[in-house]
Design a protein around this motif. Structure first.
Motif, PDB file in Angstrom:
ATOM      1  N   TRP A   1      60.814 -21.805 176.390  1.00 32.93           N
ATOM      2  CA  TRP A   1      60.582 -21.160 175.102  1.00 32.93           C
ATOM      3  C   TRP A   1      60.925 -19.689 175.196  1.00 32.93           C
ATOM      4  O   TRP A   1      60.635 -19.038 176.196  1.00 32.93           O
ATOM      5  CB  TRP A   1      59.124 -21.344 174.669  1.00 32.93           C
ATOM      6  CG  TRP A   1      58.784 -22.771 174.441  1.00 32.93           C
ATOM      7  CD1 TRP A   1      57.945 -23.555 175.192  1.00 32.93           C
ATOM      8  CD2 TRP A   1      59.324 -23.626 173.423  1.00 32.93           C
ATOM      9  NE1 TRP A   1      57.932 -24.838 174.680  1.00 32.93           N
ATOM     10  CE2 TRP A   1      58.761 -24.912 173.611  1.00 32.93           C
ATOM     11  CE3 TRP A   1      60.225 -23.429 172.377  1.00 32.93           C
ATOM     12  CZ2 TRP A   1      59.073 -25.992 172.784  1.00 32.93           C
ATOM     13  CZ3 TRP A   1      60.544 -24.502 171.549  1.00 32.93           C
ATOM     14  CH2 TRP A   1      59.961 -25.765 171.745  1.00 32.93           C
TER      15      TRP A   1
ATOM     16  N   ALA B   1      59.246 -17.680 168.199  1.00 38.22           N
ATOM     17  CA  ALA B   1      59.679 -17.776 166.803  1.00 38.22           C
ATOM     18  C   ALA B   1      58.458 -18.019 165.913  1.00 38.22           C
ATOM     19  O   ALA B   1      57.415 -18.487 166.394  1.00 38.22           O
ATOM     20  CB  ALA B   1      60.691 -18.913 166.662  1.00 38.22           C
TER      21      ALA B   1
ATOM     22  N   GLN C   1      56.498 -21.270 166.114  1.00 38.16           N
ATOM     23  CA  GLN C   1      55.807 -21.493 167.378  1.00 38.16           C
ATOM     24  C   GLN C   1      54.567 -20.609 167.504  1.00 38.16           C
ATOM     25  O   GLN C   1      53.628 -20.946 168.218  1.00 38.16           O
ATOM     26  CB  GLN C   1      56.748 -21.212 168.547  1.00 38.16           C
ATOM     27  CG  GLN C   1      56.263 -21.857 169.833  1.00 38.16           C
ATOM     28  CD  GLN C   1      57.107 -21.469 171.017  1.00 38.16           C
ATOM     29  OE1 GLN C   1      58.220 -20.991 170.853  1.00 38.16           O
ATOM     30  NE2 GLN C   1      56.584 -21.664 172.200  1.00 38.16           N
TER      31      GLN C   1
ATOM     32  N   THR D   1      70.601 -18.805 173.116  1.00 34.17           N
ATOM     33  CA  THR D   1      69.385 -19.058 172.333  1.00 34.17           C
ATOM     34  C   THR D   1      69.672 -20.150 171.309  1.00 34.17           C
ATOM     35  O   THR D   1      70.661 -20.073 170.579  1.00 34.17           O
ATOM     36  CB  THR D   1      68.916 -17.778 171.624  1.00 34.17           C
ATOM     37  OG1 THR D   1      68.716 -16.760 172.603  1.00 34.17           O
ATOM     38  CG2 THR D   1      67.614 -18.032 170.872  1.00 34.17           C
TER      39      THR D   1
ATOM     40  N   ARG E   1      68.200 -22.044 168.055  1.00 33.33           N
ATOM     41  CA  ARG E   1      67.208 -21.910 166.980  1.00 33.33           C
ATOM     42  C   ARG E   1      67.278 -23.135 166.076  1.00 33.33           C
ATOM     43  O   ARG E   1      68.365 -23.583 165.737  1.00 33.33           O
ATOM     44  CB  ARG E   1      67.469 -20.653 166.150  1.00 33.33           C
ATOM     45  CG  ARG E   1      67.396 -19.386 166.972  1.00 33.33           C
ATOM     46  CD  ARG E   1      67.637 -18.129 166.127  1.00 33.33           C
ATOM     47  NE  ARG E   1      67.807 -16.975 166.987  1.00 33.33           N
ATOM     48  CZ  ARG E   1      66.801 -16.296 167.528  1.00 33.33           C
ATOM     49  NH1 ARG E   1      65.553 -16.668 167.277  1.00 33.33           N
ATOM     50  NH2 ARG E   1      67.031 -15.263 168.309  1.00 33.33           N
ATOM     51  N   TRP E   2      66.112 -23.652 165.712  1.00 36.28           N
ATOM     52  CA  TRP E   2      66.093 -24.797 164.791  1.00 36.28           C
ATOM     53  C   TRP E   2      64.784 -24.837 164.026  1.00 36.28           C
ATOM     54  O   TRP E   2      63.797 -24.220 164.431  1.00 36.28           O
ATOM     55  CB  TRP E   2      66.351 -26.096 165.537  1.00 36.28           C
ATOM     56  CG  TRP E   2      65.224 -26.638 166.370  1.00 36.28           C
ATOM     57  CD1 TRP E   2      64.359 -27.650 166.045  1.00 36.28           C
ATOM     58  CD2 TRP E   2      64.849 -26.228 167.699  1.00 36.28           C
ATOM     59  NE1 TRP E   2      63.474 -27.885 167.079  1.00 36.28           N
ATOM     60  CE2 TRP E   2      63.755 -27.031 168.102  1.00 36.28           C
ATOM     61  CE3 TRP E   2      65.326 -25.254 168.588  1.00 36.28           C
ATOM     62  CZ2 TRP E   2      63.127 -26.892 169.337  1.00 36.28           C
ATOM     63  CZ3 TRP E   2      64.703 -25.105 169.811  1.00 36.28           C
ATOM     64  CH2 TRP E   2      63.624 -25.908 170.186  1.00 36.28           C
ATOM     65  N   ASP E   3      64.812 -25.574 162.932  1.00 37.71           N
ATOM     66  CA  ASP E   3      63.611 -25.776 162.129  1.00 37.71           C
ATOM     67  C   ASP E   3      63.033 -27.144 162.454  1.00 37.71           C
ATOM     68  O   ASP E   3      63.729 -28.154 162.330  1.00 37.71           O
ATOM     69  CB  ASP E   3      63.947 -25.709 160.635  1.00 37.71           C
ATOM     70  CG  ASP E   3      64.255 -24.296 160.171  1.00 37.71           C
ATOM     71  OD1 ASP E   3      63.758 -23.347 160.810  1.00 37.71           O
ATOM     72  OD2 ASP E   3      65.001 -24.140 159.191  1.00 37.71           O
TER      73      ASP E   3
ATOM     74  N   PRO F   1      60.168 -22.720 162.138  1.00 32.00           N
ATOM     75  CA  PRO F   1      61.292 -22.194 162.925  1.00 32.00           C
ATOM     76  C   PRO F   1      60.899 -22.033 164.398  1.00 32.00           C
ATOM     77  O   PRO F   1      59.841 -21.478 164.707  1.00 32.00           O
ATOM     78  CB  PRO F   1      61.566 -20.826 162.291  1.00 32.00           C
ATOM     79  CG  PRO F   1      60.825 -20.820 160.994  1.00 32.00           C
ATOM     80  CD  PRO F   1      59.663 -21.743 161.164  1.00 32.00           C
ATOM     81  N   HIS F   2      61.751 -22.545 165.276  1.00 29.25           N
ATOM     82  CA  HIS F   2      61.532 -22.446 166.722  1.00 29.25           C
ATOM     83  C   HIS F   2      62.761 -21.840 167.396  1.00 29.25           C
ATOM     84  O   HIS F   2      63.872 -21.925 166.863  1.00 29.25           O
ATOM     85  CB  HIS F   2      61.236 -23.823 167.320  1.00 29.25           C
ATOM     86  CG  HIS F   2      59.801 -24.228 167.190  1.00 29.25           C
ATOM     87  ND1 HIS F   2      59.258 -24.598 165.986  1.00 29.25           N
ATOM     88  CD2 HIS F   2      58.798 -24.302 168.109  1.00 29.25           C
ATOM     89  CE1 HIS F   2      57.971 -24.888 166.168  1.00 29.25           C
ATOM     90  NE2 HIS F   2      57.670 -24.717 167.438  1.00 29.25           N
ATOM     91  N   ALA F   3      62.549 -21.288 168.576  1.00 31.24           N
ATOM     92  CA  ALA F   3      63.652 -20.737 169.363  1.00 31.24           C
ATOM     93  C   ALA F   3      63.416 -21.015 170.839  1.00 31.24           C
ATOM     94  O   ALA F   3      62.308 -20.798 171.348  1.00 31.24           O
ATOM     95  CB  ALA F   3      63.784 -19.232 169.142  1.00 31.24           C
TER      96      ALA F   3
END
Length: 279
Positions: free
Chosen positions: A151, A156, A159, A210, A212-214, A269-271
């Motif tokens: 992570w 993000a 998270q 990196t 990134r996604w939802d 949203p996550h990263a």
């Protein structure tokens, strides 16, 4: 495996806490966070060129998500996890894989045994990340490929949701939970920090990006993980008094509304950092 001075490797306090945190949590994890953590798997398998004739090690397999996907690509898969309740699930998910209980920093494999090593959100659960990477390098054949995720930090917005609720409720950290890594073992959780860690562990051509996604979920599904004591946040929730737990839940629902649509679904949203290298 031993240190260079001949002493056997020991688990850090952080490692021991992690074992306790995850004990018996396989099913609860599979029902909550596993779907989130599955997102980078195709990217990881592409990075190590998983396919027929490739001997692949999946470290920290959890419920077997990576192992099952690698098997479906025709790779010869070995999968390990420290937690027996995860291994039971992995055996069902990837019946053609060789699945067994084993954990970093000491893996029960010979030097140069695998063509590819994958570790999906595993390095964030070990007390000495560089030592763990050194062990993954050891079991990888020269020229072999490794790919892993952790992570990103700061996290993000999606998270950070649970942590914000825990903080807003004034929850106290119980003594059995780790405070974090020793300063000499920690590293920057950004692209260059992770790439540098791989290089320091003796891996070459280290590269990091990196992702990134939802993540689509619901309030109840997302709360089910912490409510069942899954991961650090779940242990924080479970160790509070009933009053503080209720406050965490109240703040969780309040903050979750920032990510909610009309149907009660959440878009979080996550990263993550995705790194690859070669031995």
């Amino acid at each position: 495996m031993h240190h260079e001075n001949g002493e056997p490797m020991t688990l850090t306090g952080f490692d021991k806490c992690e074992r306790l945190i995850w004990a018996g949590r396989g099913a609860a994890y599979a029902a909550s966070y596993a779907k989130l953590c599955a997102h980078p798997v195709p990217l990881l398998l592409d990075a190590v060129e998983a396919g027929p004739g490739v001997r692949l090690l999946d470290v920290g397999t959890g419920p077997g998500t990576v192992a099952a996907a690698a098997c479906s690509r025709g790779a010869t898969v070995t999968a390990v996890d420290a937690e027996p309740s995860m291994i039971e699930l992995a055996e069902q998910a990837a019946p053609t894989a060789h699945v067994r209980v084993a954990a970093l920093p000491e893996l029960p494999f010979a030097d140069d045994e695998f063509d590819a090593v994958v570790a999906n959100f595993v390095l964030n659960h070990v007390g000495r990340p560089q030592v763990a990477l050194g062990e993954l390098r050891r079991v990888l054949k020269p020229g072999g490929r490794i790919a892993l995720t952790i992570w990103a930090a700061p996290p993000a917005p999606g998270q950070a949701l649970l942590g914000r609720a825990i903080q807003a409720a004034g929850a106290e950290r119980p003594p059995h939970l780790p405070t974090g890594l020793a300063a000499e073992d920690d590293f920057r959780r950004d692209e260059s920090g992770l790439a540098d860690l791989l290089t320091a562990a003796g891996l070459r051509e280290a590269d990091c990006e990196t992702l990134r996604w939802d993540h689509r979920t619901s309030v109840d599904e997302w709360w089910s993980g912490p409510a069942s004591g899954v991961a650090f946040g779940g242990q924080m929730v479970q160790s509070q008094t009933p009053e503080v737990r209720a406050e965490i839940r109240r703040h969780f629902e309040l903050f979750a509304s920032e990510f909610a649509d009309d149907t009660g679904g959440l878009t979080l949203p996550h990263a993550a950092l995705v790194a690859r290298a070669r031995r």
